[in-house]
Design a protein around this motif. Structure first.
Motif, PDB file in Angstrom:
ATOM      1  N   VAL A  13       0.838  -1.204   0.000  1.00 14.47           N
ATOM      2  CA  VAL A  13       0.000   0.000   0.000  1.00 14.47           C
ATOM      3  C   VAL A  13       0.873   1.254   0.000  1.00 14.47           C
ATOM      4  CG1 VAL A  13      -1.582   1.355   1.428  1.00 14.47           C
ATOM      5  CG2 VAL A  13      -2.051  -1.050   1.006  1.00 14.47           C
ATOM      6  N   THR A  17      -0.097   2.188  -3.691  1.00 18.16           N
ATOM      7  CA  THR A  17      -1.388   2.861  -3.649  1.00 18.16           C
ATOM      8  C   THR A  17      -1.285   4.334  -3.247  1.00 18.16           C
ATOM      9  OG1 THR A  17      -2.326   0.734  -3.036  1.00 18.16           O
ATOM     10  CG2 THR A  17      -3.734   2.631  -2.790  1.00 18.16           C
ATOM     11  N   TYR A  21      -2.841   7.677  -5.268  1.00  9.05           N
ATOM     12  CA  TYR A  21      -3.788   8.598  -4.631  1.00  9.05           C
ATOM     13  C   TYR A  21      -3.301  10.042  -4.721  1.00  9.05           C
ATOM     14  CZ  TYR A  21      -6.889  10.646  -1.171  1.00  9.05           C
ATOM     15  OH  TYR A  21      -7.817  11.432  -0.541  1.00  9.05           O
ATOM     16  N   PHE A  29      -6.853   4.541  -8.714  1.00  5.31           N
ATOM     17  CA  PHE A  29      -6.763   4.302  -7.272  1.00  5.31           C
ATOM     18  C   PHE A  29      -7.806   3.293  -6.824  1.00  5.31           C
ATOM     19  CE2 PHE A  29      -8.412   5.368  -3.040  1.00  5.31           C
ATOM     20  CZ  PHE A  29      -7.302   5.050  -2.280  1.00  5.31           C
ATOM     21  N   TRP A  30      -9.056   3.466  -7.254  1.00  3.41           N
ATOM     22  CA  TRP A  30     -10.116   2.567  -6.816  1.00  3.41           C
ATOM     23  C   TRP A  30      -9.974   1.174  -7.411  1.00  3.41           C
ATOM     24  CZ3 TRP A  30     -12.152   3.389  -2.482  1.00  3.41           C
ATOM     25  CH2 TRP A  30     -12.362   4.680  -2.031  1.00  3.41           C
ATOM     26  N   SER A  32      -7.084  -0.241  -8.227  1.00  7.70           N
ATOM     27  CA  SER A  32      -5.959  -0.810  -7.492  1.00  7.70           C
ATOM     28  C   SER A  32      -6.362  -1.219  -6.077  1.00  7.70           C
ATOM     29  CB  SER A  32      -4.815   0.199  -7.430  1.00  7.70           C
ATOM     30  OG  SER A  32      -3.758  -0.294  -6.663  1.00  7.70           O
ATOM     31  N   THR A  33      -7.121  -0.369  -5.407  1.00  4.35           N
ATOM     32  CA  THR A  33      -7.560  -0.665  -4.045  1.00  4.35           C
ATOM     33  C   THR A  33      -8.490  -1.869  -4.006  1.00  4.35           C
ATOM     34  OG1 THR A  33      -7.350   1.667  -3.466  1.00  4.35           O
ATOM     35  CG2 THR A  33      -8.676   0.300  -2.006  1.00  4.35           C
ATOM     36  N   SER A  34      -9.391  -1.967  -4.966  1.00  7.43           N
ATOM     37  CA  SER A  34     -10.324  -3.099  -5.013  1.00  7.43           C
ATOM     38  C   SER A  34      -9.588  -4.414  -5.233  1.00  7.43           C
ATOM     39  CB  SER A  34     -11.344  -2.895  -6.128  1.00  7.43           C
ATOM     40  OG  SER A  34     -12.068  -1.723  -5.925  1.00  7.43           O
ATOM     41  N   ALA A  37      -7.652  -5.321  -2.134  1.00  7.47           N
ATOM     42  CA  ALA A  37      -8.519  -5.822  -1.058  1.00  7.47           C
ATOM     43  C   ALA A  37      -8.907  -7.280  -1.303  1.00  7.47           C
ATOM     44  CB  ALA A  37      -9.763  -4.957  -0.941  1.00  7.47           C
TER      45      ALA A  37
END
Length: 69
Positions: A13, A17, A21, A29-30, A32-34, A37
């Motif tokens: 992260v 990430t 951001y 970003f979203w 990559s974050t999804s 997760a």
């Protein structure tokens, strides 16, 4: 093992990430974050010894239905 997985993902992260951001690219970003997760959940389940089913058979059925092989 659980703590090592969390430590590894915290490092990912920070390296991956946070710069996305700060650049202001919200869609990247979203996404990559999804994905991060989902992979974190799978990695934590593996570290806890949970047996997960293989996605190979359902994928084979989908490909067979699409292409009619």
């Amino acid at each position: 093992m659980f703590a090592l997985v969390l430590l590894g993902y915290a490092f990912i992260v920070l390296i991956d990430t946070v710069p996305i951001y700060k650049d202001g690219t919200r869609r990247e970003f979203w996404v990559s974050t999804s994905l991060l997760a989902v992979s974190l959940i799978v990695a934590l389940l593996f570290s806890l010894g949970v047996d997960l089913p293989s996605p190979a058979d359902p994928l084979k059925e989908v490909v067979t239905k699409i292409y009619g092989l």
